[in-house]
Design an enzyme around this catalytic site. Structure first.
Site, PDB file in Angstrom:
ATOM      1  N   MET A  26      13.084 -15.513  53.243  1.00  0.00           N
ATOM      2  CA  MET A  26      12.411 -14.307  52.758  1.00  0.00           C
ATOM      3  C   MET A  26      12.992 -13.922  51.398  1.00  0.00           C
ATOM      4  O   MET A  26      14.163 -14.175  51.127  1.00  0.00           O
ATOM      5  CB  MET A  26      12.592 -13.162  53.746  1.00  0.00           C
ATOM      6  CG  MET A  26      11.786 -13.389  55.016  1.00  0.00           C
ATOM      7  SD  MET A  26      11.726 -11.941  56.050  1.00  0.00           S
ATOM      8  CE  MET A  26      10.812 -10.802  55.031  1.00  0.00           C
ATOM      9  N   SER A  28      12.567 -15.282  48.628  1.00  0.00           N
ATOM     10  CA  SER A  28      12.924 -16.423  47.777  1.00  0.00           C
ATOM     11  C   SER A  28      11.885 -16.675  46.682  1.00  0.00           C
ATOM     12  O   SER A  28      12.077 -17.565  45.847  1.00  0.00           O
ATOM     13  CB  SER A  28      13.109 -17.684  48.635  1.00  0.00           C
ATOM     14  OG  SER A  28      11.909 -17.995  49.320  1.00  0.00           O
ATOM     15  N   LYS A  30       8.488 -17.311  47.306  1.00  0.00           N
ATOM     16  CA  LYS A  30       7.430 -18.231  47.742  1.00  0.00           C
ATOM     17  C   LYS A  30       6.060 -17.711  47.296  1.00  0.00           C
ATOM     18  O   LYS A  30       5.263 -18.453  46.732  1.00  0.00           O
ATOM     19  CB  LYS A  30       7.442 -18.390  49.275  1.00  0.00           C
ATOM     20  CG  LYS A  30       8.728 -18.939  49.844  1.00  0.00           C
ATOM     21  CD  LYS A  30       8.660 -19.086  51.350  1.00  0.00           C
ATOM     22  CE  LYS A  30       8.443 -17.784  52.098  1.00  0.00           C
ATOM     23  NZ  LYS A  30       9.544 -16.807  51.930  1.00  0.00           N
ATOM     24  N   THR A  31       5.812 -16.439  47.565  1.00  0.00           N
ATOM     25  CA  THR A  31       4.506 -15.859  47.220  1.00  0.00           C
ATOM     26  C   THR A  31       4.333 -15.793  45.707  1.00  0.00           C
ATOM     27  O   THR A  31       3.261 -16.113  45.188  1.00  0.00           O
ATOM     28  CB  THR A  31       4.350 -14.466  47.865  1.00  0.00           C
ATOM     29  OG1 THR A  31       4.450 -14.616  49.286  1.00  0.00           O
ATOM     30  CG2 THR A  31       3.007 -13.842  47.524  1.00  0.00           C
ATOM     31  N   ASP A  97      -0.874 -18.480  52.283  1.00  0.00           N
ATOM     32  CA  ASP A  97       0.435 -17.808  52.291  1.00  0.00           C
ATOM     33  C   ASP A  97       0.854 -17.544  53.737  1.00  0.00           C
ATOM     34  O   ASP A  97       0.008 -17.489  54.627  1.00  0.00           O
ATOM     35  CB  ASP A  97       0.375 -16.493  51.503  1.00  0.00           C
ATOM     36  CG  ASP A  97       1.771 -16.047  51.044  1.00  0.00           C
ATOM     37  OD1 ASP A  97       2.728 -16.847  51.165  1.00  0.00           O
ATOM     38  OD2 ASP A  97       1.905 -14.910  50.565  1.00  0.00           O
ATOM     39  N   GLU A  98       2.144 -17.396  53.956  1.00  0.00           N
ATOM     40  CA  GLU A  98       2.698 -17.150  55.290  1.00  0.00           C
ATOM     41  C   GLU A  98       2.200 -18.205  56.288  1.00  0.00           C
ATOM     42  O   GLU A  98       1.815 -17.886  57.418  1.00  0.00           O
ATOM     43  CB  GLU A  98       2.341 -15.730  55.780  1.00  0.00           C
ATOM     44  CG  GLU A  98       2.782 -14.612  54.848  1.00  0.00           C
ATOM     45  CD  GLU A  98       4.288 -14.326  54.878  1.00  0.00           C
ATOM     46  OE1 GLU A  98       5.042 -15.050  55.579  1.00  0.00           O
ATOM     47  OE2 GLU A  98       4.702 -13.377  54.186  1.00  0.00           O
ATOM     48  N   CYS A 189      27.155 -16.595  54.614  1.00  0.00           N
ATOM     49  CA  CYS A 189      27.053 -15.166  54.942  1.00  0.00           C
ATOM     50  C   CYS A 189      26.062 -14.887  56.067  1.00  0.00           C
ATOM     51  O   CYS A 189      26.015 -13.779  56.601  1.00  0.00           O
ATOM     52  CB  CYS A 189      26.671 -14.368  53.697  1.00  0.00           C
ATOM     53  SG  CYS A 189      27.885 -14.511  52.359  1.00  0.00           S
TER      54      CYS A 189
HETATM   55  P1  ADP Z   1       8.737 -14.425  49.473  1.00  0.00           P
HETATM   56  O1  ADP Z   1       7.260 -14.658  49.461  1.00  0.00           O
HETATM   57  O2  ADP Z   1       9.534 -15.697  49.432  1.00  0.00           O
HETATM   58  O3  ADP Z   1       9.193 -13.542  50.606  1.00  0.00           O
HETATM   59  P2  ADP Z   1       8.183 -12.856  47.086  1.00  0.00           P
HETATM   60  O4  ADP Z   1       7.574 -13.822  46.130  1.00  0.00           O
HETATM   61  O5  ADP Z   1       7.235 -11.949  47.827  1.00  0.00           O
HETATM   62  O6  ADP Z   1       9.116 -13.655  48.120  1.00  0.00           O
HETATM   63  O7  ADP Z   1       9.226 -11.906  46.371  1.00  0.00           O
HETATM   64  C1  ADP Z   1      10.223 -12.359  45.500  1.00  0.00           C
HETATM   65  C2  ADP Z   1      10.771 -11.125  44.799  1.00  0.00           C
HETATM   66  O8  ADP Z   1      11.523 -10.364  45.746  1.00  0.00           O
HETATM   67  C3  ADP Z   1      11.746 -11.379  43.693  1.00  0.00           C
HETATM   68  O9  ADP Z   1      11.122 -11.636  42.455  1.00  0.00           O
HETATM   69  C4  ADP Z   1      12.516 -10.070  43.635  1.00  0.00           C
HETATM   70  O10 ADP Z   1      11.853  -9.142  42.837  1.00  0.00           O
HETATM   71  C5  ADP Z   1      12.433  -9.537  45.050  1.00  0.00           C
HETATM   72  N1  ADP Z   1      13.692  -9.584  45.809  1.00  0.00           N
HETATM   73  C6  ADP Z   1      14.116  -8.649  46.684  1.00  0.00           C
HETATM   74  N2  ADP Z   1      15.271  -8.994  47.269  1.00  0.00           N
HETATM   75  C7  ADP Z   1      15.623 -10.189  46.751  1.00  0.00           C
HETATM   76  C8  ADP Z   1      16.734 -11.091  46.952  1.00  0.00           C
HETATM   77  N3  ADP Z   1      17.725 -10.829  47.819  1.00  0.00           N
HETATM   78  N4  ADP Z   1      16.747 -12.250  46.257  1.00  0.00           N
HETATM   79  C9  ADP Z   1      15.760 -12.537  45.375  1.00  0.00           C
HETATM   80  N5  ADP Z   1      14.690 -11.736  45.154  1.00  0.00           N
HETATM   81  C10 ADP Z   1      14.617 -10.566  45.821  1.00  0.00           C
HETATM   82 MG    MG Z   2       5.764 -14.149  50.782  1.00  0.00          MG
HETATM   83 ZN    ZN Z   3      26.361 -15.362  50.669  1.00  0.00          ZN
END
Ligand code: ADP
Ligand code: MG
Ligand code: ZN
Length: 200
Positions: A26, A28, A30-31, A97-98, A189
């Site tokens: 989460m 990271s 992806k979206t 997505d998801e 962690c």
């Molecule tokens: P995913 O789809 O992988 O859950 P998103 O693309 O929706 O991720 O969101 C990525 C965004 O989340 C980053 O650009 C940043 O703004 C935000 N974010 C919040 N917490 C974190 C974190 N711990 N590490 C990196 N990005 C984070």
């Molecule tokens: Mg996402």
């Molecule tokens: Zn760590």
């Protein structure tokens, strides 16, 4: 619908089909990465359709939205079958997505779409909140031409995070939520047992 039921695909189109997977924990990105690839396809004037599972009703049920609130239009579907049925004639790029929230049939659906010449881009979590492979992502990664692992920032040490730490004690694997329920953590962690840090 089976492959054999479809009209013949022109050779040029057949050669362009593929499956790309974007995966990681989460937060990271992806979206964000999915939306970035979609926007480039739209700039290239390709016909694009984006899908998301109906289970994921965070923020907006008819759009794909990143944690940073960047959005593209999407169709919410309950099953892999209804996703396949909604892919229009002439669609060149299908974004999902998801993908981890879809049934196992999503793997065959992605294969069939790619065999029809469609570029399939699927984003989803590789691991659940216990660090276990999150079906059907492992199979999707296996059949993909290209797999991209993206990383969040570990909320504890600031290193590259590969795991999603659940912050509440909640038994089911599927708990749809954002920053209030989960944190990105690195391997060191990450606390695989479902107990918040503060209660240890
Ligand atoms: P995913 O789809 O992988 O859950 P998103 O693309 O929706 O991720 O969101 C990525 C965004 O989340 C980053 O650009 C940043 O703004 C935000 N974010 C919040 N917490 C974190 C974190 N711990 N590490 C990196 N990005 C984070
Ligand atoms: Mg996402
Ligand atoms: Zn760590």
């Amino acid at each position: 619908m089976r492959n054999s039921d479809l009209p013949p695909v022109p050779p040029l189109l057949r050669s362009s089909g593929s499956v790309e997977v974007i995966t990681g924990s989460m937060f990271s990105g992806k979206t964000e990465e999915l939306i970035r690839r979609l926007k480039r396809a739209l700039f290239a004037r390709q016909r694009v359709q984006a899908f998301k599972p109906r289970i994921d009703d965070r923020y907006d049920p008819t759009r794909i939205v990143s944690h940073q609130a960047v959005a593209v239009d999407a169709i919410a579907v309950a099953t892999s079958q209804s996703l396949e049925e909604r892919v229009a004639e002439g669609t060149q790029v299908v974004a999902i997505d998801e993908a981890q929230f879809f049934d196992r049939g999503i793997v065959e659906v992605c294969e069939r779409l790619a065999n029809r010449g469609i570029r399939v881009i699927a984003a989803g979590l590789d691991q659940d909140y216990l660090g276990r492979p999150f079906p059907p992502m492992p199979d999707l990664m296996a059949i993909a031409e290209e797999v991209t692992k993206v990383h969040a920032v570990c909320t504890v040490c600031g290193g590259p995070a590969s795991r999603s730490q659940r912050l509440s004690i909640e038994a089911s694997t599927v708990l749809v939520g954002g920053a209030e329920s989960y944190e990105a953590r690195c391997r060191a962690c990450f606390e695989p047992h479902d107990v918040p840090r503060t209660e240890r």
